[in-house]
Design a protein around this motif. Structure first.
Motif, mmCIF file in Angstrom:
data_model
loop_
_atom_site.group_PDB
_atom_site.id
_atom_site.type_symbol
_atom_site.label_atom_id
_atom_site.label_comp_id
_atom_site.label_asym_id
_atom_site.label_seq_id
_atom_site.Cartn_x
_atom_site.Cartn_y
_atom_site.Cartn_z
ATOM 1 N N TRP A 227 0.827 -1.211 0.000
ATOM 2 C CA TRP A 227 0.000 0.000 0.000
ATOM 3 C C TRP A 227 0.859 1.258 0.000
ATOM 4 O O TRP A 227 0.526 2.247 -0.666
ATOM 5 C CB TRP A 227 -0.965 -0.004 1.196
ATOM 6 N N ARG A 228 1.983 1.227 0.727
ATOM 7 C CA ARG A 228 2.884 2.392 0.719
ATOM 8 C C ARG A 228 3.483 2.612 -0.667
ATOM 9 O O ARG A 228 3.540 3.749 -1.156
ATOM 10 C CB ARG A 228 3.992 2.222 1.756
ATOM 11 N N ALA A 229 3.926 1.537 -1.302
ATOM 12 C CA ALA A 229 4.503 1.663 -2.642
ATOM 13 C C ALA A 229 3.461 2.177 -3.633
ATOM 14 O O ALA A 229 3.747 3.046 -4.464
ATOM 15 C CB ALA A 229 5.064 0.317 -3.106
ATOM 16 N N PHE A 230 2.241 1.657 -3.534
ATOM 17 C CA PHE A 230 1.158 2.114 -4.404
ATOM 18 C C PHE A 230 0.874 3.599 -4.168
ATOM 19 O O PHE A 230 0.680 4.365 -5.128
ATOM 20 C CB PHE A 230 -0.094 1.274 -4.163
ATOM 21 N N ALA A 231 0.873 4.012 -2.901
ATOM 22 C CA ALA A 231 0.628 5.428 -2.571
ATOM 23 C C ALA A 231 1.710 6.322 -3.169
ATOM 24 O O ALA A 231 1.407 7.404 -3.695
ATOM 25 C CB ALA A 231 0.554 5.613 -1.061
ATOM 26 N N VAL A 232 2.966 5.889 -3.118
ATOM 27 C CA VAL A 232 4.058 6.687 -3.696
ATOM 28 C C VAL A 232 3.855 6.846 -5.201
ATOM 29 O O VAL A 232 4.005 7.946 -5.745
ATOM 30 C CB VAL A 232 5.431 6.048 -3.381
ATOM 31 N N TRP A 233 3.501 5.744 -5.874
ATOM 32 C CA TRP A 233 3.255 5.823 -7.320
ATOM 33 C C TRP A 233 2.103 6.779 -7.623
ATOM 34 O O TRP A 233 2.169 7.572 -8.566
ATOM 35 C CB TRP A 233 2.952 4.438 -7.889
ATOM 36 N N MET A 234 1.032 6.712 -6.848
ATOM 37 C CA MET A 234 -0.132 7.558 -7.107
ATOM 38 C C MET A 234 0.146 9.023 -6.785
ATOM 39 O O MET A 234 -0.301 9.923 -7.505
ATOM 40 C CB MET A 234 -1.345 7.058 -6.327
ATOM 41 N N ILE A 235 0.888 9.290 -5.725
ATOM 42 C CA ILE A 235 1.243 10.678 -5.395
ATOM 43 C C ILE A 235 2.089 11.279 -6.514
ATOM 44 O O ILE A 235 1.886 12.437 -6.907
ATOM 45 C CB ILE A 235 1.961 10.748 -4.030
ATOM 46 N N ALA A 236 3.003 10.490 -7.059
ATOM 47 C CA ALA A 236 3.813 10.977 -8.191
ATOM 48 C C ALA A 236 2.922 11.292 -9.391
ATOM 49 O O ALA A 236 3.109 12.304 -10.074
ATOM 50 C CB ALA A 236 4.865 9.938 -8.566
ATOM 51 N N PHE A 237 1.944 10.428 -9.638
ATOM 52 C CA PHE A 237 1.035 10.660 -10.768
ATOM 53 C C PHE A 237 0.177 11.904 -10.540
ATOM 54 O O PHE A 237 0.001 12.725 -11.446
ATOM 55 C CB PHE A 237 0.144 9.446 -10.996
ATOM 56 N N PHE A 238 -0.364 12.064 -9.328
ATOM 57 C CA PHE A 238 -1.176 13.240 -9.036
ATOM 58 C C PHE A 238 -0.341 14.514 -9.116
ATOM 59 O O PHE A 238 -0.823 15.558 -9.561
ATOM 60 C CB PHE A 238 -1.843 13.130 -7.668
ATOM 61 N N GLY A 239 0.917 14.447 -8.697
ATOM 62 C CA GLY A 239 1.805 15.606 -8.817
ATOM 63 C C GLY A 239 2.029 15.987 -10.276
ATOM 64 O O GLY A 239 1.961 17.162 -10.640
ATOM 65 N N ALA A 240 2.290 14.981 -11.114
ATOM 66 C CA ALA A 240 2.497 15.253 -12.539
ATOM 67 C C ALA A 240 1.220 15.812 -13.175
ATOM 68 O O ALA A 240 1.274 16.715 -14.015
ATOM 69 C CB ALA A 240 2.931 13.984 -13.261
ATOM 70 N N THR A 241 0.072 15.288 -12.766
ATOM 71 C CA THR A 241 -1.197 15.784 -13.295
ATOM 72 C C THR A 241 -1.427 17.229 -12.862
ATOM 73 O O THR A 241 -1.887 18.059 -13.656
ATOM 74 C CB THR A 241 -2.357 14.890 -12.830
ATOM 75 N N GLY A 242 -1.111 17.534 -11.611
ATOM 76 C CA GLY A 242 -1.250 18.906 -11.125
ATOM 77 C C GLY A 242 -0.363 19.874 -11.898
ATOM 78 O O GLY A 242 -0.796 20.978 -12.256
#
Length: 113
Positions: free
Chosen positions: A27-42
């Protein structure tokens, strides 16, 4: 990496594939991947807004911002899938279903005797 330590489970059945987090590390690894994606989207949304305010036409925004963002998103998804697959315990659902059918047939034969 031992199967007990792997943070993801990779379910494959026919042409379908599902990767899901298995434990807190997953779950932590998945969260890191998703935070990176949301940052790039932002960053993409902010850059698009700035470009519109600067007077860029829709064609320029599409060509110079949206297409590279979609390419980066595709590469990001490919990298995430490869990362998770390499750290997954693989479960073949087709073989499990076949085993279940064989066990059910055996039980049925025993009951008819």
């Amino acid at each position: 990496m031992r199967d007990e330590d792997k943070p993801f489970i990779y379910y494959k059945s026919g042409s379908g594939v599902k990767i899901s987090p298995r434990n807190a590390a997953g779950w932590r690894a998945f969260a890191v991947w998703m935070i990176a994606f949301f940052g790039a989207t932002g960053v993409f949304v902010w850059t698009t807004a700035v470009a519109e305010n600067a007077g860029w036409s829709d064609g320029k925004i599409l060509l110079f911002l949206t297409l590279p963002f979609l390419l980066v998103t595709a590469l990001w998804a490919f990298a995430m899938i490869r990362y998770m697959k390499a750290r997954s315990e693989i479960v073949d659902m087709d073989s499990l279903i076949q085993l279940k059918r064989e066990q059910d047939a055996k039980k049925k034969r025993r009951g008819q005797i």
